[in-house]
Design an enzyme around this catalytic site. Structure first.
Site, short mmCIF file in Angstrom:
data_model
loop_
_atom_site.label_atom_id
_atom_site.label_comp_id
_atom_site.label_asym_id
_atom_site.label_seq_id
_atom_site.Cartn_x
_atom_site.Cartn_y
_atom_site.Cartn_z
N ASN A 208 48.16 3.21 45.26
CA ASN A 208 47.38 2.08 44.46
C ASN A 208 48.39 0.99 44.48
O ASN A 208 49.73 0.88 45.12
CB ASN A 208 47.02 2.32 42.94
CG ASN A 208 48.25 3.05 42.30
OD1 ASN A 208 49.31 2.31 41.87
ND2 ASN A 208 48.46 4.51 41.98
N ASP A 276 44.89 9.56 40.29
CA ASP A 276 44.09 10.56 39.31
C ASP A 276 43.69 11.74 40.34
O ASP A 276 43.60 12.97 39.88
CB ASP A 276 42.84 10.01 38.74
CG ASP A 276 43.26 9.05 37.89
OD1 ASP A 276 44.15 9.41 36.96
OD2 ASP A 276 42.63 8.01 37.57
N ASP A 304 47.40 15.16 34.25
CA ASP A 304 47.81 14.18 33.75
C ASP A 304 48.90 14.32 32.73
O ASP A 304 49.14 14.73 31.99
CB ASP A 304 46.40 13.97 32.61
CG ASP A 304 46.53 12.77 32.09
OD1 ASP A 304 47.52 12.19 31.59
OD2 ASP A 304 45.62 12.00 31.94
N1 CTP Z 1 48.68 8.80 33.52
C1 CTP Z 1 49.48 9.85 33.48
N2 CTP Z 1 49.05 11.05 34.56
C2 CTP Z 1 47.91 10.68 35.25
C3 CTP Z 1 47.19 9.63 34.90
C4 CTP Z 1 47.57 8.67 34.06
O1 CTP Z 1 50.61 9.99 32.94
N3 CTP Z 1 47.64 11.61 36.25
C5 CTP Z 1 49.03 7.83 32.47
C6 CTP Z 1 49.65 6.58 32.76
O2 CTP Z 1 50.80 6.62 33.10
C7 CTP Z 1 49.00 5.45 31.79
C8 CTP Z 1 47.76 6.41 31.43
O3 CTP Z 1 48.03 7.69 31.47
O4 CTP Z 1 49.97 5.57 30.79
C9 CTP Z 1 46.66 5.83 32.07
O5 CTP Z 1 45.65 6.63 31.78
P1 CTP Z 1 44.18 6.71 32.73
O6 CTP Z 1 43.27 7.68 32.07
O7 CTP Z 1 44.68 6.95 34.22
O8 CTP Z 1 43.88 5.16 32.54
P2 CTP Z 1 43.10 4.44 33.64
O9 CTP Z 1 43.63 4.29 34.82
O10 CTP Z 1 43.39 3.04 32.76
O11 CTP Z 1 41.99 5.17 33.13
P3 CTP Z 1 40.36 5.40 33.26
O12 CTP Z 1 40.40 6.16 34.67
O13 CTP Z 1 40.17 6.28 32.12
O14 CTP Z 1 39.83 4.05 33.46
#
Ligand code: CTP
Length: 397
Positions: A208, A276, A304
């Site tokens: 990303n 993700d 996560d």
């Molecule tokens: N994070 C993490 N491990 C993952 C994904 C995210 O530690 N596998 C942490 C990131 O470092 C950040 C937060 O979670 O602190 C972001 O969450 P996430 O759910 O990934 O957020 P967005 O990308 O903003 O999410 P969404 O997909 O819900 O829009």
């Protein structure tokens, strides 16, 4: 600078002891005084003469040296420093420290001291990974011993992996952080930063656009307040800050492993843009073009890291901070993310393109805590980091 700081330097028996000679020079250049203690095994790798010449100080090595006891007993020796540094810290020395043994001068000083201790482990990768050493590491971290390194890489014994002593600039930074006078002095804080790369095959990966800028600024701000920062970073485009322990990873799985091995910490700030998903079964050979059609990639969910840390039943950091990049309903989404993941705070950003925040130098955040949402005025990413670091210092005080 380390002017007038007193370092008691214990040199253990490992090939990395040669780097310690340079460490002594660099410490003295910065104004520190160095009192060396050389173990019997250490003296197999560097000579007392070279150590004392560089330190400009007598080398202590024998517990039962009557002259030393008359001039300065081992108890006094252990108290006459602002920081004790053990470099290299061998598996044996760490085992002695973890079990409270005191059968030579170095281990006796380490048992008798009430001074902060920083160790730079160095050993063969298998010795580092052995369950006995891993148990000792956990014990020592629990006892408040600060670690710098070891790093992964090629080792003098011909093997590869974690076990190589941290480089001199990293040890210096860790010493400076340990001696810092800020409100986070003595605190261990973990920061994740940057993107992760998830392999498709040996040459391709999914990534990303995270540059790692905000995570780097936060790590720098925390170190400036005296924290010992463990900075776990994916392949970012901005260089890591000075004065922190850097652990480089590629994938989400490696990041989780690095994060767990850094525990215990007082606070964890998860600023990384962790992928993700990963490719469920990455190919270990390059995927070739075929006439038969296009490759189909199947995905699997990554761990996560923020949620895993937040929901730990043992060893949970006192403060866990996550980030949320949102384009709609920023506060509502970030508030539910805080509850879902179980973290203490969420730093929420509005990343709609019109804001110019993504990839820009400024940031406007909303801090979500158990008490509600707090809008911070738009300012530079460095100022946001400084403000967050100050809030973290207050929360941990
Ligand atoms: N994070 C993490 N491990 C993952 C994904 C995210 O530690 N596998 C942490 C990131 O470092 C950040 C937060 O979670 O602190 C972001 O969450 P996430 O759910 O990934 O957020 P967005 O990308 O903003 O999410 P969404 O997909 O819900 O829009």
């Amino acid at each position: 600078m380390l002017s007038a700081k007193r370092i008691l330097l214990i040199i253990g028996g490992g090939i990395a002891a040669y780097k310690t000679l340079d460490l002594i020079r660099r410490l003295r250049e910065r104004g520190a005084s160095v009192t060396p203690v050389l173990t019997r095994a250490g003296a197999e790798f560097v000579t007392p003469l070279s150590v004392s010449a560089l330190a400009g100080h007598k080398v202590f090595s024998d517990l039962f040296d009557l002259t030393d006891e008359a001039e300065m007993g081992h108890i006094q020796l252990s108290r006459s420093a602002d920081l004790i540094v053990v470099a290299p810290a061998t598996a044996d020395l760490m085992a002695k420290m973890a079990t409270g043994r005191a059968d030579d001068l170095a281990s006796t000083v380490l048992l008798a001291t009430d001074t902060p201790v920083l160790i730079a482990p160095a050993m063969n990768v298998r010795m580092w990974q052995h369950p006995a050493t891993q148990r000792n590491i956990a014990t020592l971290k629990g006892d408040g011993i600060t670690f710098v390194g070891p790093n992964a890489g090629d080792m003098a014994c011909g093997e590869h992996g974690p076990g190589r002593m941290a480089e001199v600039p990293e040890i210096l930074s860790a010493i400076e952080a340990a001696l810092g006078d800020g409100p986070l002095r003595g605190r261990r804080v973990l920061v994740t930063s940057g993107p992760t790369h998830e392999p498709i095959d040996p040459v391709r990966y999914i990534a990303n656009r995270s540059s790692g800028a905000q995570g780097t600024a936060i790590a720098r701000a925390l170190a400036a307040l005296g924290a010992h920062v463990i900075f776990v970073t994916g392949p970012a485009t901005v260089p890591p800050p000075d004065g922190v322990t850097v652990i480089r990873v590629e994938t989400a799985h490696e990041m989780l492993e690095a994060v767990e091995s850094a525990l215990p910490v007082d606070a964890a700030i998860c600023a990384a843009a962790v992928a993700d998903w990963r490719v469920a079964s990455a190919s270990d050979r390059k995927i070739k073009k075929t006439k038969g059609g296009l490759p189909v990639l199947e995905f699997a969910e990554n761990p996560d890291i923020l949620a895993t840390l937040s929901q730990r039943t043992t060893g949970r950091p006192r403060l866990v901070v996550g980030f949320a990049a949102e384009t709609d309903d920023v506060i509502a989404n970030a508030t539910s993310k805080r509850t879902r993941k179980g973290c203490d705070w969420i730093v929420a950003n509005d990343v709609r393109p019109a804001t110019g925040i993504m990839g820009g130098t400024e940031n406007a955040v909303t801090l979500i805590t158990a008490d509600g949402a707090e809008d911070w005025p738009r300012t530079g990413k460095d100022q946001v980091a400084a403000q967050l670091a100050a809030r973290i210092a207050t929360a941990l005080s």
